[in-house]
Scaffold this motif. Sequence first.
Motif, PDB file in Angstrom:
ATOM      1  N   ILE A 125      -6.986   9.499  11.428  1.00 17.65           N
ATOM      2  CA  ILE A 125      -6.775  10.836  10.880  1.00 17.65           C
ATOM      3  C   ILE A 125      -7.340  11.903  11.806  1.00 17.65           C
ATOM      4  O   ILE A 125      -6.738  12.964  12.016  1.00 17.65           O
ATOM      5  CB  ILE A 125      -7.418  10.950   9.484  1.00 17.65           C
ATOM      6  CG1 ILE A 125      -6.764   9.954   8.529  1.00 17.65           C
ATOM      7  CG2 ILE A 125      -7.273  12.368   8.940  1.00 17.65           C
ATOM      8  CD1 ILE A 125      -5.299  10.191   8.289  1.00 17.65           C
ATOM      9  N   SER A 126      -8.507  11.637  12.404  1.00 11.64           N
ATOM     10  CA  SER A 126      -9.098  12.618  13.318  1.00 11.64           C
ATOM     11  C   SER A 126      -8.200  12.848  14.529  1.00 11.64           C
ATOM     12  O   SER A 126      -8.044  13.974  15.005  1.00 11.64           O
ATOM     13  CB  SER A 126     -10.481  12.142  13.759  1.00 11.64           C
ATOM     14  OG  SER A 126     -10.392  10.884  14.416  1.00 11.64           O
ATOM     15  N   GLY A 127      -7.586  11.778  15.019  1.00  8.24           N
ATOM     16  CA  GLY A 127      -6.657  11.937  16.137  1.00  8.24           C
ATOM     17  C   GLY A 127      -5.433  12.726  15.746  1.00  8.24           C
ATOM     18  O   GLY A 127      -4.935  13.554  16.519  1.00  8.24           O
ATOM     19  N   LEU A 128      -4.933  12.460  14.533  1.00 11.62           N
ATOM     20  CA  LEU A 128      -3.774  13.230  14.058  1.00 11.62           C
ATOM     21  C   LEU A 128      -4.108  14.704  13.913  1.00 11.62           C
ATOM     22  O   LEU A 128      -3.305  15.580  14.264  1.00 11.62           O
ATOM     23  CB  LEU A 128      -3.298  12.664  12.714  1.00 11.62           C
ATOM     24  CG  LEU A 128      -2.625  11.288  12.750  1.00 11.62           C
ATOM     25  CD1 LEU A 128      -2.352  10.810  11.316  1.00 11.62           C
ATOM     26  CD2 LEU A 128      -1.333  11.360  13.538  1.00 11.62           C
ATOM     27  N   ILE A 177       0.950  11.820   2.823  1.00 15.09           N
ATOM     28  CA  ILE A 177       1.308  11.440   4.196  1.00 15.09           C
ATOM     29  C   ILE A 177       0.060  11.055   4.990  1.00 15.09           C
ATOM     30  O   ILE A 177       0.045  10.052   5.721  1.00 15.09           O
ATOM     31  CB  ILE A 177       2.063  12.594   4.880  1.00 15.09           C
ATOM     32  CG1 ILE A 177       3.446  12.775   4.226  1.00 15.09           C
ATOM     33  CG2 ILE A 177       2.222  12.323   6.373  1.00 15.09           C
ATOM     34  CD1 ILE A 177       4.211  13.969   4.735  1.00 15.09           C
ATOM     35  N   LEU A 178      -1.014  11.845   4.838  1.00 17.37           N
ATOM     36  CA  LEU A 178      -2.251  11.520   5.554  1.00 17.37           C
ATOM     37  C   LEU A 178      -2.822  10.187   5.101  1.00 17.37           C
ATOM     38  O   LEU A 178      -3.263   9.363   5.924  1.00 17.37           O
ATOM     39  CB  LEU A 178      -3.278  12.636   5.349  1.00 17.37           C
ATOM     40  CG  LEU A 178      -2.929  14.000   5.978  1.00 17.37           C
ATOM     41  CD1 LEU A 178      -3.980  15.033   5.613  1.00 17.37           C
ATOM     42  CD2 LEU A 178      -2.799  13.872   7.494  1.00 17.37           C
ATOM     43  N   VAL A 179      -2.827   9.937   3.806  1.00 17.36           N
ATOM     44  CA  VAL A 179      -3.346   8.663   3.282  1.00 17.36           C
ATOM     45  C   VAL A 179      -2.478   7.505   3.755  1.00 17.36           C
ATOM     46  O   VAL A 179      -2.983   6.429   4.135  1.00 17.36           O
ATOM     47  CB  VAL A 179      -3.421   8.711   1.743  1.00 17.36           C
ATOM     48  CG1 VAL A 179      -3.798   7.337   1.183  1.00 17.36           C
ATOM     49  CG2 VAL A 179      -4.424   9.750   1.289  1.00 17.36           C
ATOM     50  N   ALA A 180      -1.160   7.704   3.756  1.00 15.13           N
ATOM     51  CA  ALA A 180      -0.266   6.637   4.204  1.00 15.13           C
ATOM     52  C   ALA A 180      -0.473   6.338   5.682  1.00 15.13           C
ATOM     53  O   ALA A 180      -0.482   5.165   6.097  1.00 15.13           O
ATOM     54  CB  ALA A 180       1.186   7.045   3.934  1.00 15.13           C
ATOM     55  N   MET A 181      -0.634   7.368   6.505  1.00 16.69           N
ATOM     56  CA  MET A 181      -0.881   7.147   7.928  1.00 16.69           C
ATOM     57  C   MET A 181      -2.180   6.392   8.152  1.00 16.69           C
ATOM     58  O   MET A 181      -2.263   5.496   9.013  1.00 16.69           O
ATOM     59  CB  MET A 181      -0.914   8.494   8.646  1.00 16.69           C
ATOM     60  CG  MET A 181       0.396   9.275   8.592  1.00 16.69           C
ATOM     61  SD  MET A 181       1.724   8.500   9.513  1.00 16.69           S
ATOM     62  CE  MET A 181       1.258   8.926  11.186  1.00 16.69           C
ATOM     63  N   GLN A 182      -3.220   6.733   7.379  1.00 20.82           N
ATOM     64  CA  GLN A 182      -4.492   6.034   7.521  1.00 20.82           C
ATOM     65  C   GLN A 182      -4.368   4.591   7.073  1.00 20.82           C
ATOM     66  O   GLN A 182      -4.967   3.679   7.670  1.00 20.82           O
ATOM     67  CB  GLN A 182      -5.572   6.753   6.722  1.00 20.82           C
ATOM     68  CG  GLN A 182      -6.970   6.199   6.945  1.00 20.82           C
ATOM     69  CD  GLN A 182      -8.037   7.035   6.269  1.00 20.82           C
ATOM     70  OE1 GLN A 182      -7.720   7.856   5.417  1.00 20.82           O
ATOM     71  NE2 GLN A 182      -9.292   6.830   6.649  1.00 20.82           N
ATOM     72  N   ASP A 185       0.825  -1.205   0.000  1.00 16.25           N
ATOM     73  CA  ASP A 185       0.000   0.000   0.000  1.00 16.25           C
ATOM     74  C   ASP A 185       0.862   1.258   0.000  1.00 16.25           C
ATOM     75  O   ASP A 185       0.574   2.229  -0.723  1.00 16.25           O
ATOM     76  CB  ASP A 185      -0.915   0.003   1.231  1.00 16.25           C
ATOM     77  CG  ASP A 185      -1.936  -1.142   1.187  1.00 16.25           C
ATOM     78  OD1 ASP A 185      -2.167  -1.665   0.073  1.00 16.25           O
ATOM     79  OD2 ASP A 185      -2.467  -1.498   2.255  1.00 16.25           O
ATOM     80  N   LEU A 186       1.899   1.258   0.803  1.00 17.38           N
ATOM     81  CA  LEU A 186       2.808   2.419   0.825  1.00 17.38           C
ATOM     82  C   LEU A 186       3.507   2.590  -0.519  1.00 17.38           C
ATOM     83  O   LEU A 186       3.733   3.722  -0.973  1.00 17.38           O
ATOM     84  CB  LEU A 186       3.845   2.252   1.948  1.00 17.38           C
ATOM     85  CG  LEU A 186       3.313   2.323   3.380  1.00 17.38           C
ATOM     86  CD1 LEU A 186       4.446   2.106   4.374  1.00 17.38           C
ATOM     87  CD2 LEU A 186       2.638   3.668   3.637  1.00 17.38           C
ATOM     88  N   ALA A 187       3.865   1.474  -1.158  1.00 17.78           N
ATOM     89  CA  ALA A 187       4.522   1.555  -2.462  1.00 17.78           C
ATOM     90  C   ALA A 187       3.574   2.151  -3.506  1.00 17.78           C
ATOM     91  O   ALA A 187       3.995   2.950  -4.359  1.00 17.78           O
ATOM     92  CB  ALA A 187       4.995   0.175  -2.901  1.00 17.78           C
ATOM     93  N   VAL A 188       2.290   1.771  -3.444  1.00 18.72           N
ATOM     94  CA  VAL A 188       1.310   2.339  -4.387  1.00 18.72           C
ATOM     95  C   VAL A 188       1.181   3.844  -4.166  1.00 18.72           C
ATOM     96  O   VAL A 188       1.163   4.636  -5.126  1.00 18.72           O
ATOM     97  CB  VAL A 188      -0.046   1.635  -4.230  1.00 18.72           C
ATOM     98  CG1 VAL A 188      -1.114   2.353  -5.041  1.00 18.72           C
ATOM     99  CG2 VAL A 188       0.056   0.181  -4.663  1.00 18.72           C
TER     100      VAL A 188
END
Length: 374
Positions: A157-160, A146-151, A92-95
Amino acid sequence: MGDHYALWTNIGFAFLVILAVLILNKIVDRILVPFINREASAGNIWRNAILESLNPPVHGVIWIVGLTLAVGFLTRDGGFTLLSGFFPPARDLAVIALVVWFLLRAVGRMEIGFQARAKNKGQDIDPTAIDAIGKLIRAAIIITAILVAMQSLGFSISGLLAFGGIGGIAIGFAAQGLVANLFGGLTIYASRPFKVGEWIIMPGTEVMGEVQSIGWRATRVMGFDRRPFYVPNAMFNTAVLINHSRMTARRIQEYLHLRYRDIDKVPAIVADANKLLSEHPGIEHDFFVFQMDSYGDFALKMFLYAFTQTTDYNEYMSIKEDILLKIGNIVRAHGGELAVPTSTVHMPDGLSFQKSGPTPEPFLQGLAESPQSA
């Protein structure tokens, strides 16, 4: 024995998938690259940017698909459990990374394309504005990625965002200078008091020279003596700035000193000098001055004030030299002379100088007498 056979069968299938990926990449190179080169000549900036940015990410997509199939074969019968847990988030991160890579490449090629098209058509385009838009788009792409990768890794995301609201206050206090420089850079991009390639001066500082780059934190200015200045962008929010590249004319402002004994010649000299200025092709004729200004300590002060039509420094110096020499000729034509600092000593009657001391050496005496003989 059967489990061992199944494992090696799965490894064989995975090897065949990798081999197929290598072959497919070669086929894509043979087909996609000529297609891009053929279509890129059409002149559409958006299509060219997308096509030229497509080749490396396409190879990345092929590898991701191939590795997904290969890992699926390897973990089909419960083997390689560590790989089965590690690979999905890595994939997923690679995509996400491939999408970001593709978008960043496309933005860069769009910048180059817009500048090249403006240059070919002879249009004046502001590279600072293009650079600013490109940086903002890149920042938006990276932040979104970055937000998509963290999710995708399981973070909320709301916590971030809630943490960002609280932590942003602390970070703001800890990095006031960095934030000020960031907003200073945005102010430069928005108000555009200067752009890359222009010459600026900041009075009260040593900063003067050509703007070479405008970054998020600082602006690089190459000085007249070829020393680079790295100016924090926050300074441009409050500092007075002179943009030399946007001047419309250069000013000639000089004082010429005329002997006191030539005071009766002043009206004629002034008239001829003003006629010279009114007819000179390098001077703006809407406003110029050549008049007697005041009585100086040793001479009459004549004031010259005019503007050249050119802003080029070398042409300006040539025009200024030509005018000063011609005014000097006008003064001489009327029997006057330009004055130099002198002092007059009045001696009482009956008082005179008398030589005293040793006789000078012969060659020194000859030097002293040579002006008289001349």
